[in-house]
Design a protein around this motif. Structure first.
Motif, PDB file in Angstrom:
ATOM      1  N   GLY A  22       0.788  -1.202   0.000  1.00  0.00           N
ATOM      2  CA  GLY A  22       0.000   0.000   0.000  1.00  0.00           C
ATOM      3  C   GLY A  22       0.830   1.265   0.000  1.00  0.00           C
ATOM      4  O   GLY A  22       0.390   2.310   0.475  1.00  0.00           O
ATOM      5  N   PRO A  27      -6.021   4.532  -0.922  1.00  0.00           N
ATOM      6  CA  PRO A  27      -6.738   4.004   0.249  1.00  0.00           C
ATOM      7  C   PRO A  27      -7.402   2.669  -0.059  1.00  0.00           C
ATOM      8  O   PRO A  27      -7.953   2.467  -1.144  1.00  0.00           O
ATOM      9  CB  PRO A  27      -7.771   5.093   0.546  1.00  0.00           C
ATOM     10  CG  PRO A  27      -7.940   5.824  -0.732  1.00  0.00           C
ATOM     11  CD  PRO A  27      -6.636   5.756  -1.444  1.00  0.00           C
ATOM     12  N   SER A  29      -9.763  -0.723   1.833  1.00  0.00           N
ATOM     13  CA  SER A  29     -10.784  -0.884   2.867  1.00  0.00           C
ATOM     14  C   SER A  29     -11.121  -2.346   3.097  1.00  0.00           C
ATOM     15  O   SER A  29     -10.940  -3.196   2.216  1.00  0.00           O
ATOM     16  CB  SER A  29     -12.057  -0.104   2.501  1.00  0.00           C
ATOM     17  OG  SER A  29     -12.587  -0.582   1.276  1.00  0.00           O
ATOM     18  N   GLY A  79      -1.792  -2.712   3.858  1.00  0.00           N
ATOM     19  CA  GLY A  79      -1.978  -1.313   3.494  1.00  0.00           C
ATOM     20  C   GLY A  79      -3.414  -0.849   3.545  1.00  0.00           C
ATOM     21  O   GLY A  79      -3.789   0.098   2.830  1.00  0.00           O
ATOM     22  N   THR A  81      -6.493   1.124   4.904  1.00  0.00           N
ATOM     23  CA  THR A  81      -6.616   2.395   5.619  1.00  0.00           C
ATOM     24  C   THR A  81      -7.980   2.609   6.259  1.00  0.00           C
ATOM     25  O   THR A  81      -8.097   3.444   7.164  1.00  0.00           O
ATOM     26  CB  THR A  81      -6.334   3.558   4.662  1.00  0.00           C
ATOM     27  OG1 THR A  81      -7.256   3.491   3.556  1.00  0.00           O
ATOM     28  CG2 THR A  81      -4.916   3.488   4.127  1.00  0.00           C
ATOM     29  N   HIS A  82      -9.016   1.905   5.806  1.00  0.00           N
ATOM     30  CA  HIS A  82     -10.361   2.094   6.338  1.00  0.00           C
ATOM     31  C   HIS A  82     -11.018   0.730   6.553  1.00  0.00           C
ATOM     32  O   HIS A  82     -10.721  -0.232   5.826  1.00  0.00           O
ATOM     33  CB  HIS A  82     -11.235   2.932   5.395  1.00  0.00           C
ATOM     34  CG  HIS A  82     -10.785   4.351   5.265  1.00  0.00           C
ATOM     35  ND1 HIS A  82      -9.713   4.721   4.477  1.00  0.00           N
ATOM     36  CD2 HIS A  82     -11.257   5.494   5.836  1.00  0.00           C
ATOM     37  CE1 HIS A  82      -9.546   6.031   4.560  1.00  0.00           C
ATOM     38  NE2 HIS A  82     -10.465   6.515   5.366  1.00  0.00           N
ATOM     39  N   ARG A  99     -10.971   4.641  10.730  1.00  0.00           N
ATOM     40  CA  ARG A  99      -9.754   5.062  10.024  1.00  0.00           C
ATOM     41  C   ARG A  99      -8.562   4.418  10.715  1.00  0.00           C
ATOM     42  O   ARG A  99      -8.287   4.669  11.886  1.00  0.00           O
ATOM     43  CB  ARG A  99      -9.622   6.589  10.050  1.00  0.00           C
ATOM     44  CG  ARG A  99      -8.359   7.117   9.367  1.00  0.00           C
ATOM     45  CD  ARG A  99      -8.418   6.863   7.876  1.00  0.00           C
ATOM     46  NE  ARG A  99      -7.411   7.626   7.160  1.00  0.00           N
ATOM     47  CZ  ARG A  99      -6.181   7.195   6.881  1.00  0.00           C
ATOM     48  NH1 ARG A  99      -5.808   5.988   7.278  1.00  0.00           N
ATOM     49  NH2 ARG A  99      -5.335   7.943   6.214  1.00  0.00           N
ATOM     50  N   ASN A 161     -11.458  10.530   2.125  1.00  0.00           N
ATOM     51  CA  ASN A 161     -10.202   9.777   2.188  1.00  0.00           C
ATOM     52  C   ASN A 161     -10.376   8.295   1.924  1.00  0.00           C
ATOM     53  O   ASN A 161      -9.390   7.561   1.882  1.00  0.00           O
ATOM     54  CB  ASN A 161      -9.545   9.977   3.556  1.00  0.00           C
ATOM     55  CG  ASN A 161      -9.099  11.406   3.768  1.00  0.00           C
ATOM     56  OD1 ASN A 161      -8.750  12.097   2.821  1.00  0.00           O
ATOM     57  ND2 ASN A 161      -9.134  11.860   5.015  1.00  0.00           N
TER      58      ASN A 161
END
Length: 363
Positions: A22, A27, A29, A79, A81-82, A99, A161
């Motif tokens: 990442g 971003p 998820s 990697g 992020t959410h 987050r 984001n």
């Protein structure tokens, strides 16, 4: 060249290193569930993963025994992020938007939802998503997020984001195939999610001609005696006065393409933009916002309103808990370091004794 002897070293791989770590800044998820949830929510999770494609784990399989720390540990390596986490209680179904790795966490109550099958059952001409539609992330459109309230700014930043940023000067229009619309209702702090597919159709063609030009689908010519019946008529000799504008929508939807979109829609051509809802639909009530990952200082709560004194007390308690946690973590790291150092010293002593025995044996 690969070595001929021993283990062969790979010189070609199909997975890029940027996807593993990442490090490209894109971003990513997770959409998971914790504990037992209704059957409809399980289907909703699968459809949300499809809506967040391609930068999400579409085939993630979780277990009831998985904890939040398990997902955090895996997310750091991949990697991610959410994370969207769904859970059910006696009061209803809740969704947390986290987050990673430090927060904040937005907690929503699932007010109502509709699956893709329910939406398409009400449509006259539903459009299905194909694999090419899921190769690029959707275009995020935020509506009514202009209020300068703290919780609105946090929710807007968290949603923005979640998806890669788009540069309007360099983006390729053929890659934008879907739209994710999020509307904010300020009266009851409710977020409405809608997922659409973008259809681009030429202007000034009847439905039969459009099928022939765009889809290369030859209509049935049985019973027609003239080509005009195909262009303007309904196939039975009755001409349609509005056949040229059928399904084209208002004039505001007519645009001139600034660049080629695929092989059939050329630059400068007049086309109409149409959005077909794919689903799912969600209505989420914002309950609270926490500073950390499902913990920390409560930045916003829709049902509990504190005065300045109580808010400062809660903030002080959260800072004290954070300080205690950091101190405990420092002590644990120190203990691990000392233990590792003691093991290395022990191994060094064993090595010296072994070398001494070998020298005595050689003498």
């Amino acid at each position: 060249m690969p070595q001929k002897r021993g283990r062969r070293r790979k010189t070609r791989t199909h997975v890029r290193a940027v996807e593993e770590g990442g490090s490209d800044g894109v971003p990513r998820s997770f959409v998971v569930r914790r504990g037992a949830v209704p059957h409809g929510v399980k289907a909703l999770i699968g459809e949300l993963r499809q809506a967040f494609m391609p930068h999400t784990a579409a085939h993630l399989r979780e277990r009831r025994s998985n904890s939040l720390k398990d997902f955090e540990a895996v997310a750091g390596k991949l990697g991610v992020t959410h994370m969207w986490m769904f859970s059910a209680t006696d009061w209803g179904v809740y969704a947390r938007m986290i987050r990673l790795p430090r927060g904040p966490t937005l907690t929503f109550r699932l007010q109502e939802y509709s699956l893709s099958a329910d939406i398409k059952a009400l449509q006259r001409r539903p459009a299905s998503l194909v694999s090419d539609d899921l190769r690029e992330p959707p275009l995020l459109v935020l509506n009514h997020f202009s209020a300068e309230l703290p919780h609105v700014r946090i929710a807007r930043a968290a949603l923005e984001n979640m998806f890669p940023k788009i540069d309007v000067r360099t983006c390729v229009l053929s890659r934008i195939r879907r739209v994710l619309l999020v509307d904010y209702d300020d009266e009851n702090t409710r977020l409405h999610f809608r997922h659409y597919k973008i259809l681009i159709q030429p202007v000034g063609l009847s439905r039969t001609v459009r099928k022939l030009v765009v889809r290369h689908k030859v209509p049935k010519l049985t019973g027609m005696s003239d080509i005009s019946e195909l262009v303007n008529g309904d196939g039975d000799g009755h001409f349609l006065e509005s056949s040229e504008s059928e399904g084209e929508g208002p004039q505001e939807a007519h645009v001139t393409l600034p660049q080629n979109v695929g092989k059939k829609r050329k630059q400068g051509g007049r086309n109409t933009i149409k959005l077909v809802e794919e689903g799912p639909r969600l209505s989420l009530d914002l309950v609270k916002i926490e500073d950390g990952v499902c913990a920390g200082e409560v930045l916003f709560h829709s049902r509990i309103h504190l005065d300045d004194a109580n808010a400062e007390q809660k903030a002080a308690e959260a800072r004290e808990k954070r300080k205690i946690k950091e101190t405990r973590r420092a002590l644990q790291e120190k203990a691990v370091h000392e233990k590792k150092q003691h093991a290395e010293e022990k191994q060094e002593k064993k090595r010296k004794r072994r070398e001494a025995r070998e020298r005595e044996r050689d003498q």
